[in-house]
Design a protein around this motif. Structure first.
Motif, PDB file in Angstrom:
ATOM      1  N   HIS A 131       0.847  -1.200   0.000  1.00  0.00           N
ATOM      2  CA  HIS A 131       0.000   0.000   0.000  1.00  0.00           C
ATOM      3  C   HIS A 131       0.874   1.239   0.000  1.00  0.00           C
ATOM      4  O   HIS A 131       2.081   1.168   0.221  1.00  0.00           O
ATOM      5  N   ASP A 133       1.121   5.130   1.862  1.00  0.00           N
ATOM      6  CA  ASP A 133       0.592   5.976   2.933  1.00  0.00           C
ATOM      7  C   ASP A 133       0.198   7.290   2.257  1.00  0.00           C
ATOM      8  O   ASP A 133       1.057   8.127   1.980  1.00  0.00           O
ATOM      9  N   HIS A 187       4.689  -0.078  -0.065  1.00  0.00           N
ATOM     10  CA  HIS A 187       5.410  -0.885   0.919  1.00  0.00           C
ATOM     11  C   HIS A 187       4.436  -1.834   1.608  1.00  0.00           C
ATOM     12  O   HIS A 187       3.208  -1.629   1.551  1.00  0.00           O
ATOM     13  N   ARG A 210       3.394   9.917  11.925  1.00  0.00           N
ATOM     14  CA  ARG A 210       3.021  10.688  10.746  1.00  0.00           C
ATOM     15  C   ARG A 210       2.544  12.085  11.151  1.00  0.00           C
ATOM     16  O   ARG A 210       2.087  12.281  12.275  1.00  0.00           O
TER      17      ARG A 210
HETATM   18 FE   FE2 Z   1       2.259   2.100   5.503  1.00  0.00          FE
END
Ligand code: FE2
Ligand code: SIN
Length: 216
Positions: A131, A133, A187, A210
């Protein structure tokens, strides 16, 4: 006892443009991180989220910080309130913030100020499919990802889902930082192999820091 390898010197491995692995970087912080995880999980328990497509994730998750990553029937989102407890997510433990700051400095992102930390717990067989981010509004901020406990195979590709993958073993205390050119690289984590780790037992934890809100 827990700091069996705490005197091993950390080292860096470049991964991609903007991405680096800080090997063993978190080792001196492990006890404080584990206390932080216990504290967060005591307030906002780990849970298996259900994707908008109705699939129950094999990784158990919770969050701390101002915002937390979660799912609902419409998609993925960052929310200030834990939908399970109807309370704000637990505060980010000071040890989390301190380590993340050191790691982002070492990786060349001195400005990074995370407002969200996702805690992932992998039991044997748990995985995270490939996926990106991309639920964060400000993609100038990097991702800082801390591995604790059992080793896992991290797959790191490119901007396209079918770009070739690098496969690297992430071990206890390793930190991956990616941003800049590789911020949106695909990743994932291959299914966790069963084992026992003296610090985490039969699982692996991952902390993903994040910036999920807009910078002030
Ligand atoms: Fe991720
Ligand atoms: C993630 O991609 O959100 C987590 C990666 C990891 O568990 O190392």
């Amino acid at each position: 006892m827990l700091d069996l390898f705490a005197d091993e010197e950390p080292w860096q491995e470049p991964l991609a443009p903007g991405a680096v692995v800080l090997r063993r970087f978190a080792l001196p912080h492990v006890e404080a991180l584990m206390r932080g995880i216990a504290q967060v999980v005591g307030q906002s328990p780990l849970r298996h989220m259900v994707t908008p497509g109705g699939y129950t994730m094999s990784v158990a998750m919770t969050n701390c910080g101002r915002l937390g990553w979660t799912t609902n029937q419409h998609g993925y989102l960052y929310a200030p309130v834990d939908p399970q407890t109807a309370q704000p997510w637990p505060e980010m433990p000071a040890a989390f913030t301190a380590l993340c700051h050191k790691a982002s400095l070492a990786a060349g992102y001195p400005e990074f100020r995370p407002d969200a930390c996702l805690i992932n717990r992998y039991a044997p067989g748990a995985k995270l499919s490939l996926h990106q981010d991309k639920d964060e509004p400000d993609l100038r901020a990097p991702i800082v990802s801390v591995s604790l406990g059992l080793p896992a195979i991290f797959q790191f590709g490119g901007l396209k889902r079918n770009d070739p993958l690098q496969r690297l073993m992430l071990e206890h205390g390793d930190i991956v930082v990616w941003g800049g050119e590789s911020r949106l690289f695909y990743h994932g984590i291959a299914p966790l192999k069963a084992g026992y780790h003296p610090v985490t037992g039969e699982c692996r934890y991952n902390l993903t820091f994040r910036q999920a809100g807009n910078s002030e």
